[in-house]
Design a protein around this motif. Structure first.
Motif, PDB file in Angstrom:
ATOM      1  N   LYS A 136     -41.455   6.305 -16.916  1.00 50.60           N
ATOM      2  CA  LYS A 136     -42.495   6.117 -15.915  1.00 50.60           C
ATOM      3  C   LYS A 136     -43.605   5.315 -16.591  1.00 50.60           C
ATOM      4  O   LYS A 136     -44.216   5.777 -17.565  1.00 50.60           O
ATOM      5  N   ARG A 195     -47.198   3.911 -16.865  1.00 43.23           N
ATOM      6  CA  ARG A 195     -48.569   4.196 -16.455  1.00 43.23           C
ATOM      7  C   ARG A 195     -49.434   3.025 -16.917  1.00 43.23           C
ATOM      8  O   ARG A 195     -48.951   2.096 -17.540  1.00 43.23           O
ATOM      9  N   LYS A 196     -50.701   3.079 -16.632  1.00 48.47           N
ATOM     10  CA  LYS A 196     -51.588   1.955 -16.948  1.00 48.47           C
ATOM     11  C   LYS A 196     -51.604   1.623 -18.440  1.00 48.47           C
ATOM     12  O   LYS A 196     -51.443   0.473 -18.831  1.00 48.47           O
ATOM     13  N   GLU A 234     -44.348   7.249 -20.052  1.00 50.18           N
ATOM     14  CA  GLU A 234     -43.769   8.578 -20.184  1.00 50.18           C
ATOM     15  C   GLU A 234     -42.258   8.417 -20.301  1.00 50.18           C
ATOM     16  O   GLU A 234     -41.618   7.890 -19.389  1.00 50.18           O
ATOM     17  N   THR A 253     -45.198  11.219 -24.078  1.00 57.25           N
ATOM     18  CA  THR A 253     -46.053  10.107 -23.680  1.00 57.25           C
ATOM     19  C   THR A 253     -46.294   9.215 -24.886  1.00 57.25           C
ATOM     20  O   THR A 253     -46.737   9.686 -25.940  1.00 57.25           O
TER      21      THR A 253
END
Length: 91
Positions: A5, A7-8, A12, A55
């Motif tokens: 995933k 993210r900015k 993840e 992360t």
């Protein structure tokens, strides 16, 4: 299997294995956790799989392996590549 995933500022990465293969506890260890076998144990999911999410910074590359019961080390066939004896994941 690896699930991602974006993210900015981070990615993840979810490390996923079947719930019973290999049997017993399994952890993901790598340069992102100091190769600590207790840092990221995989946990059972409702879909007959087990997983843990880590992360990591975006646009980075990391070495990792799985460690199962009985000191059994193995790689992830879905990894982005190999780094010597280790699997490699790119974010």
């Amino acid at each position: 299997m690896l699930e991602r995933k974006q993210r900015k500022t981070r990615t993840e990465i979810t490390f996923v294995l079947p719930a019973d293969t290999p049997p017993g506890p399994v952890s993901v260890v790598g340069d992102f956790n100091g190769w600590d076998p207790y840092a990221h144990p995989l946990r059972a999911r409702q879909d007959a799989m087990r997983a843990v999410t880590v992360t990591l910074p975006r646009k980075s590359s990391h070495s990792f392996r799985y460690l199962a019961a009985g000191d059994y080390w193995f790689n992830d066939e879905s990894a982005d590549g190999q780094d010597g004896p280790n699997s490699r994941v790119n974010t």
